[in-house]
Design an enzyme around this catalytic site. Structure first.
Site, short mmCIF file in Angstrom:
data_model
loop_
_atom_site.label_atom_id
_atom_site.label_comp_id
_atom_site.label_asym_id
_atom_site.label_seq_id
_atom_site.Cartn_x
_atom_site.Cartn_y
_atom_site.Cartn_z
N SER A 92 0.84 -1.19 0.00
CA SER A 92 0.00 0.00 0.00
C SER A 92 0.88 1.23 0.00
O SER A 92 2.10 1.15 0.13
CB SER A 92 -0.94 0.01 1.21
OG SER A 92 -0.20 0.10 2.38
N GLY B 53 1.94 3.05 -2.26
CA GLY B 53 2.96 3.16 -3.31
C GLY B 53 4.23 2.38 -3.07
O GLY B 53 5.15 2.40 -3.89
N ASP C 213 -7.88 7.39 2.86
CA ASP C 213 -7.09 8.55 3.32
C ASP C 213 -7.51 9.84 2.60
O ASP C 213 -7.64 10.89 3.24
CB ASP C 213 -5.57 8.29 3.27
CG ASP C 213 -5.06 7.74 1.95
OD1 ASP C 213 -5.83 7.73 0.97
OD2 ASP C 213 -3.89 7.35 1.91
N THR C 214 -7.82 9.76 1.31
CA THR C 214 -8.25 10.98 0.60
C THR C 214 -9.60 11.48 1.11
O THR C 214 -9.96 12.63 0.90
CB THR C 214 -8.35 10.74 -0.92
OG1 THR C 214 -9.36 9.76 -1.18
CG2 THR C 214 -7.03 10.26 -1.50
N ARG D 12 3.07 10.62 7.14
CA ARG D 12 1.98 11.57 7.29
C ARG D 12 1.70 11.82 8.77
O ARG D 12 1.50 10.87 9.53
CB ARG D 12 0.72 11.03 6.60
CG ARG D 12 -0.30 12.11 6.27
CD ARG D 12 -1.62 11.51 5.79
NE ARG D 12 -1.46 10.68 4.63
CZ ARG D 12 -2.11 9.51 4.47
NH1 ARG D 12 -2.92 9.05 5.38
NH2 ARG D 12 -1.92 8.80 3.39
N GLU E 6 -11.66 3.67 -5.97
CA GLU E 6 -10.73 4.52 -6.74
C GLU E 6 -10.91 4.32 -8.24
O GLU E 6 -10.94 3.19 -8.72
CB GLU E 6 -9.28 4.20 -6.36
CG GLU E 6 -8.95 4.47 -4.90
CD GLU E 6 -7.51 4.08 -4.55
OE1 GLU E 6 -6.65 4.05 -5.44
OE2 GLU E 6 -7.28 3.78 -3.37
N GLU F 98 -8.96 0.35 -7.80
CA GLU F 98 -8.94 -0.52 -6.61
C GLU F 98 -9.89 0.07 -5.59
O GLU F 98 -10.50 1.11 -5.84
CB GLU F 98 -7.51 -0.63 -6.05
CG GLU F 98 -6.90 0.72 -5.69
CD GLU F 98 -5.69 0.59 -4.76
OE1 GLU F 98 -5.22 -0.51 -4.49
OE2 GLU F 98 -5.24 1.64 -4.28
#
Ligand SMILES: Nc1ncnc2c1ncn2[C@@H]1O[C@H](COP(=O)(O)OP(=O)(O)OP(=O)(O)O)[C@@H](O)[C@H]1O
Ligand SMILES: [Mg+2]
Length: 388
Positions: A159, A161, A284-285, A360, A265, A277
């Site tokens: 996950s 990236g 998170d977005t 983050r 997504e 996906e």
């Protein structure tokens, strides 16, 4: 429908498997309804631990460790909040009569890119980028030739990236093979995807339970190094593309079943919508909904889990900027400018006990009549935060 808070004998108890910033907001929404919260993660003092009734730090891949806590706590609902988790523990919990959100098979399908691709394209017949699965460097080379360049190479389980790369030409394939080894999950199998030169990408938050299915306004976002840096709502898109995205999100979430919120997504090019996906949990977005909606994605998730109605209202356009640490620290502190706190803006600081470069740590949230203004202000706030 009856809703019973913890004041009653047969109280509702939720167990979060994964206690990051998304789990923390879910925990807060549950607490607001008097629901008892047990937060589990692999390290102590994770964000949701800070607001839970009880917390545990265990190896999340250890089936027996997870089952032991489930048996001890007897949660009404188990909410997996991360992908890196023992899936066999979830299947076993379900077999023992526990209620996994949305259900163990949905978590299983979505945690592995192969399972969800096969489900979406073969079982549901949805449009996705072209793809192939490989397990060897030789296989990767020939998949690159078949799919064409540029192509995107990802471990089937990972996950944010991790382990992902874009091969622009056949000469990049060997390097992509090396990068894939960095995956957090399982790098023994890779997916090679056609690169979609999309106009924009969205997350369509889709909430379902037996009262029905509700969509939040589409969320646009920008990703950098596999992690979002800015998201906003609503994303302006054609009626045709939005209708297609909703149809696909409905088909996928109905196919997976269960109660809860899903972050679906998509890549959008002209009016063509490619399913990419989805997360069977808050996305998170979707943190932007902390400021744009009367019921955020976290509140809607808890309502869905409890079988409550899913209605809410939208306050306006908004944006969310991600603040990432610049340093490694065992006692991180953030310096947030006073200007971040205004009538239409605020920050959420996760309270993570450790930082490392790129992790983050907080988000800025801005509400505005004008989405472009919200985006700019969210970025400005983040640019003025620092950490030490
Ligand atoms: N086939 C593709 N074509 C173009 N861009 C892509 C493609 N696949 C991925 N991307 C870009 O990379 C980003 C991350 O990819 P993806 O969502 O598949 O994995 P992830 O973000 O690591 O997973 P998670 O969302 O669970 O963190 C996408 O949001 C998109 O910006
Ligand atoms: Mg993604």
């Amino acid at each position: 429908m009856t809703f019973t808070s913890t004041l009653q004998k047969d109280a509702i108890k939720i167990m979060l498997l994964g206690s990051g910033e998304l789990g923390k907001e879910v925990a807060i929404e549950a607490q607001r309804l008097g629901v008892e919260v047990i937060a589990v993660d692999k390290y102590e003092n994770a964000p949701a631990h800070l607001v839970a009734n009880r917390s545990y730090a265990i190896n999340m891949q250890d089936e027996s460790a997870i089952l032991e806590i489930i048996e001890k706590e007897q949660p009404t609902y188990i909410l997996p909040e991360v992908e890196a988790i023992s899936i066999s523990a979830l299947f076993e919990a379900e077999a023992r009569g526990f209620h996994v959100i949305p259900n163990a098979e949905a978590v299983n399908k979505t945690m592995n890119r192969k399972n969800i691709r096969v489900f979406a394209s073969q079982e549901l017949g949805l449009t996705t980028s072209k793809f192939e699965f490989v397990t060897t460097l030789e296989g990767l080379k020939s998949a690159g030739e078949n799919i064409g360049f540029p192509c995107v190479i990802k471990p089937v389980m990972s996950s944010s990236g991790h382990g992902q790369s874009i091969a622009k030409t056949p000469a990049d394939i060997a390097q992509s093979w090396e990068i894939a080894k960095e995956a957090r999950g399982d790098a023994s199998e890779l997916i090679v995807e056609e690169f979609i030169p999309f106009d924009y990408e969205i997350t369509l938050l889709t909430v379902r339970n037996e009262t029905g299915t509700v969509f939040c306004d589409a969320i646009g976002h920008i990703q950098k190094d596999g992690d979002f840096i800015l998201s906003w709502q609503p994303m302006s898109m054609s009626d045709k593309a939005l209708a297609k995205a909703k149809d696909i999100a409905k088909a996928v979430t109905d196919g997976l079943g269960g109660r809860g919120i899903f972050g679906v997504e998509f890549f959008v090019k002209d009016d063509e919508v490619y399913f990419s996906e989805l997360s069977p949990r808050p996305h998170d977005t979707g943190m932007v909904t902390l400021i744009t909606q009367s019921q955020s994605q976290f509140a809607l998730h808890i309502r869905a889990v409890l079988g409550l109605p899913l209605d809410y209202t939208t306050y306006g356009a908004g944006a969310c900027g991600a603040y990432k640490a610049s340093n490694e620290s065992d006692n991180p502190t953030l310096q947030v400018p006073d200007s971040a706190f205004s009538h239409n803006s605020f920050v959420r600081v996760f309270g993570k006990p450790h930082s490392h470069k790129g992790r983050r740590m907080a988000v800025s949230l801005v509400l505005s009549d004008d989405v472009e203004e919200a985006k700019q202000k969210a970025l400005d706030i983040v640019a003025n935060i620092s950490d030490s």
